[in-house]
Design a protein around this motif. Structure first.
Motif, PDB file in Angstrom:
ATOM      1  N   GLN A 200      31.026 101.633  46.561  1.00 29.36           N
ATOM      2  CA  GLN A 200      29.736 101.423  47.218  1.00 29.36           C
ATOM      3  C   GLN A 200      28.589 101.325  46.217  1.00 29.36           C
ATOM      4  N   TYR A 201      28.145 102.444  45.678  1.00 19.44           N
ATOM      5  CA  TYR A 201      26.889 102.475  44.930  1.00 19.44           C
ATOM      6  C   TYR A 201      26.913 101.630  43.657  1.00 19.44           C
ATOM      7  N   TYR A 202      27.874 101.879  42.759  1.00 18.17           N
ATOM      8  CA  TYR A 202      27.857 101.209  41.455  1.00 18.17           C
ATOM      9  C   TYR A 202      28.026  99.692  41.564  1.00 18.17           C
ATOM     10  N   PRO A 203      29.040  99.196  42.278  1.00 18.78           N
ATOM     11  CA  PRO A 203      29.119  97.737  42.406  1.00 18.78           C
ATOM     12  C   PRO A 203      27.946  97.148  43.184  1.00 18.78           C
ATOM     13  N   LEU A 204      27.362  97.944  44.099  1.00 18.46           N
ATOM     14  CA  LEU A 204      26.205  97.455  44.848  1.00 18.46           C
ATOM     15  C   LEU A 204      25.022  97.206  43.919  1.00 18.46           C
ATOM     16  N   THR A 205      24.836  98.083  42.940  1.00 20.51           N
ATOM     17  CA  THR A 205      23.728  97.887  42.001  1.00 20.51           C
ATOM     18  C   THR A 205      23.897  96.601  41.202  1.00 20.51           C
ATOM     19  N   TYR A 206      25.149  96.237  40.917  1.00 25.52           N
ATOM     20  CA  TYR A 206      25.383  94.966  40.226  1.00 25.52           C
ATOM     21  C   TYR A 206      25.098  93.788  41.150  1.00 25.52           C
ATOM     22  N   VAL A 207      25.538  93.877  42.400  1.00 27.45           N
ATOM     23  CA  VAL A 207      25.305  92.797  43.356  1.00 27.45           C
ATOM     24  C   VAL A 207      23.815  92.575  43.566  1.00 27.45           C
ATOM     25  N   LEU A 208      23.057  93.660  43.651  1.00 28.76           N
ATOM     26  CA  LEU A 208      21.624  93.563  43.912  1.00 28.76           C
ATOM     27  C   LEU A 208      20.805  93.245  42.668  1.00 28.76           C
ATOM     28  N   GLY A 209      21.456  93.150  41.524  1.00 28.03           N
ATOM     29  CA  GLY A 209      20.740  92.849  40.292  1.00 28.03           C
ATOM     30  C   GLY A 209      20.033  94.038  39.693  1.00 28.03           C
ATOM     31  N   ARG A 210      20.349  95.249  40.150  1.00 27.61           N
ATOM     32  CA  ARG A 210      19.742  96.464  39.600  1.00 27.61           C
ATOM     33  C   ARG A 210      20.457  96.929  38.339  1.00 27.61           C
ATOM     34  N   SER A 211      21.605  96.356  38.075  1.00 30.40           N
ATOM     35  CA  SER A 211      22.354  96.668  36.862  1.00 30.40           C
ATOM     36  C   SER A 211      22.954  95.375  36.324  1.00 30.40           C
ATOM     37  N   ASP A 212      22.964  95.243  35.008  1.00 28.37           N
ATOM     38  CA  ASP A 212      23.554  94.051  34.395  1.00 28.37           C
ATOM     39  C   ASP A 212      24.969  94.335  33.882  1.00 28.37           C
ATOM     40  N   ARG A 213      25.549  95.448  34.311  1.00 31.62           N
ATOM     41  CA  ARG A 213      26.895  95.815  33.898  1.00 31.62           C
ATOM     42  C   ARG A 213      27.908  95.130  34.824  1.00 31.62           C
TER      43      ARG A 213
ATOM     44  N   ILE B 216      26.947  89.350  57.569  1.00 27.97           N
ATOM     45  CA  ILE B 216      26.368  88.004  57.547  1.00 27.97           C
ATOM     46  C   ILE B 216      24.851  88.079  57.456  1.00 27.97           C
ATOM     47  N   TYR B 217      24.268  88.995  58.230  1.00 31.23           N
ATOM     48  CA  TYR B 217      22.814  89.163  58.189  1.00 31.23           C
ATOM     49  C   TYR B 217      22.361  89.603  56.793  1.00 31.23           C
ATOM     50  N   GLY B 218      23.084  90.566  56.216  1.00 31.21           N
ATOM     51  CA  GLY B 218      22.722  91.055  54.888  1.00 31.21           C
ATOM     52  C   GLY B 218      22.860  89.992  53.820  1.00 31.21           C
ATOM     53  N   LEU B 219      23.931  89.202  53.897  1.00 32.36           N
ATOM     54  CA  LEU B 219      24.143  88.146  52.908  1.00 32.36           C
ATOM     55  C   LEU B 219      23.054  87.079  52.974  1.00 32.36           C
ATOM     56  N   ILE B 220      22.580  86.796  54.194  1.00 32.35           N
ATOM     57  CA  ILE B 220      21.577  85.755  54.370  1.00 32.35           C
ATOM     58  C   ILE B 220      20.187  86.225  53.959  1.00 32.35           C
ATOM     59  N   THR B 221      19.835  87.445  54.348  1.00 31.86           N
ATOM     60  CA  THR B 221      18.459  87.922  54.174  1.00 31.86           C
ATOM     61  C   THR B 221      18.223  88.673  52.874  1.00 31.86           C
ATOM     62  N   CYS B 222      19.277  89.225  52.278  1.00 30.73           N
ATOM     63  CA  CYS B 222      19.089  90.018  51.061  1.00 30.73           C
ATOM     64  C   CYS B 222      18.762  89.086  49.887  1.00 30.73           C
ATOM     65  N   PRO B 223      17.673  89.359  49.173  1.00 36.03           N
ATOM     66  CA  PRO B 223      17.265  88.476  48.062  1.00 36.03           C
ATOM     67  C   PRO B 223      18.146  88.665  46.830  1.00 36.03           C
ATOM     68  N   VAL B 224      19.344  88.111  46.892  1.00 37.04           N
ATOM     69  CA  VAL B 224      20.311  88.238  45.803  1.00 37.04           C
ATOM     70  C   VAL B 224      20.582  86.855  45.222  1.00 37.04           C
ATOM     71  N   ASP B 225      20.623  86.799  43.907  1.00 37.87           N
ATOM     72  CA  ASP B 225      20.988  85.561  43.219  1.00 37.87           C
ATOM     73  C   ASP B 225      22.517  85.463  43.216  1.00 37.87           C
ATOM     74  N   TRP B 226      23.057  84.888  44.294  1.00 35.59           N
ATOM     75  CA  TRP B 226      24.500  84.890  44.476  1.00 35.59           C
ATOM     76  C   TRP B 226      25.203  84.014  43.450  1.00 35.59           C
ATOM     77  N   SER B 227      26.264  84.573  42.925  1.00 35.64           N
ATOM     78  CA  SER B 227      27.137  83.860  41.997  1.00 35.64           C
ATOM     79  C   SER B 227      28.572  84.170  42.380  1.00 35.64           C
ATOM     80  N   PHE B 228      29.499  83.502  41.714  1.00 37.57           N
ATOM     81  CA  PHE B 228      30.910  83.743  42.024  1.00 37.57           C
ATOM     82  C   PHE B 228      31.278  85.208  41.792  1.00 37.57           C
ATOM     83  N   LEU B 229      30.788  85.801  40.694  1.00 35.49           N
ATOM     84  CA  LEU B 229      31.129  87.186  40.378  1.00 35.49           C
ATOM     85  C   LEU B 229      30.551  88.157  41.401  1.00 35.49           C
ATOM     86  N   ARG B 230      29.350  87.888  41.909  1.00 36.14           N
ATOM     87  CA  ARG B 230      28.762  88.774  42.908  1.00 36.14           C
ATOM     88  C   ARG B 230      29.488  88.655  44.246  1.00 36.14           C
TER      89      ARG B 230
END
Length: 258
Positions: free
Chosen positions: A212-225, A126-140
């Motif tokens: 962990q790593y690969y889907p995390l990069t997509y969630v964080l916007g570090r990858s557009d895959r 919950i803390y990570g979802l609130i504070t992490c600067p992620v452009d949340w979408s349904f796919l993320r």
């Protein structure tokens, strides 16, 4: 499922027979995982970035891994004591019953004390979802859910493999803890920080990186895959060779002899 829920109810009633001990153990489990959270916090108090990952991103990463691991500890811990079932002849009794052996081993134990660890994972998530600067979408959001479920299946498969080894050694091997408890220790940070060799191992041998790593990069916007979100489903295929080892062990099992 109805039968499993009946087993679940029985284990819950058993755990609640000693409420003081149960609650104390829950608190200790929560505090144990909380010390890891404090360790991450103290480290980022000195070093503000770890391999370009921020504090909030690391907390989100660890929360997802911890949630999958704690769910497997809660529901698949029967395989952690499977060597005892082999030694005392309890598996012979399981083979005489009409239900699937894996289902029966899962039903033998539900480790409710792991709820303390699970609650810690929920708080961190919950803390990570609130504070992490992620452009949340349904796919993320869906990706995070798949990462948690994929982690649960992956760690459960590792517990299955750990239990399967007891068919051949009559005891669980401590080395398997490297792939379970050790994985959750180094999985608190994105796996890329450990180098290319480690990332390759965790991609093609024991696929932690796929949950962990690969889907995390997509969630964080570090990858557009966007297809990275499907990798946790691919990681679930790791359960297939673990199941094959289990079936070989069951086929070769000759009874405890006691």
């Amino acid at each position: 499922m109805r039968l499993y829920l009946k087993y679940f109810e029985i284990h819950l009633k058993s755990a609640m027979q000693f409420k003081g001990s149960f609650i104390t153990t829950l608190i200790s489990q929560f505090l144990t995982s909380f010390t890891v959270f404090l360790g991450i916090t103290f480290m980022f108090g000195r070093f503000h970035m770890v391999h370009d990952f921020t504090y909030q991103e690391v907390i989100l990463c660890y929360a997802i891994m911890l949630m999958g691991f704690s769910l497997s500890q809660l529901l698949a811990s029967g395989f952690k004591v499977f060597d005892t079932m082999i030694a005392n002849g309890q598996f012979d009794r399981i083979l005489c019953r009409p239900r699937n052996e894996i289902f029966q081993v899962l039903s033998q134990r539900v480790d409710f004390v792991r709820l303390g660890m699970l609650f810690q994972a929920v708080v961190m998530l919950i803390y990570g979802l609130i504070t992490c600067p992620v452009d949340w979408s349904f796919l993320r959001v869906l990706t995070v859910i798949l990462m948690i479920l994929g982690g649960f299946v992956l760690f459960s498969a590792l517990f299955l493999l750990d239990g399967s080894i007891a068919f051949f050694t009559l005891q669980g091997l401590e080395v398997m803890n490297v792939f379970t408890y050790g994985a959750i220790e180094h999985g608190r940070y994105p796996l890329s920080i450990y180098g290319r060799e480690m990332l390759t191992f965790c991609t093609f041998v024991v696929p932690y990186a796929l949950v962990q790593y690969y889907p995390l990069t997509y969630v964080l916007g570090r990858s557009d895959r966007a297809w990275y979100m499907l990798l946790p489903i691919l990681a679930c295929l790791f359960a297939v060779p673990c199941w094959v080892v289990w079936r070989i062990g069951v086929h070769k099992y000759k009874s405890t002899g006691s």
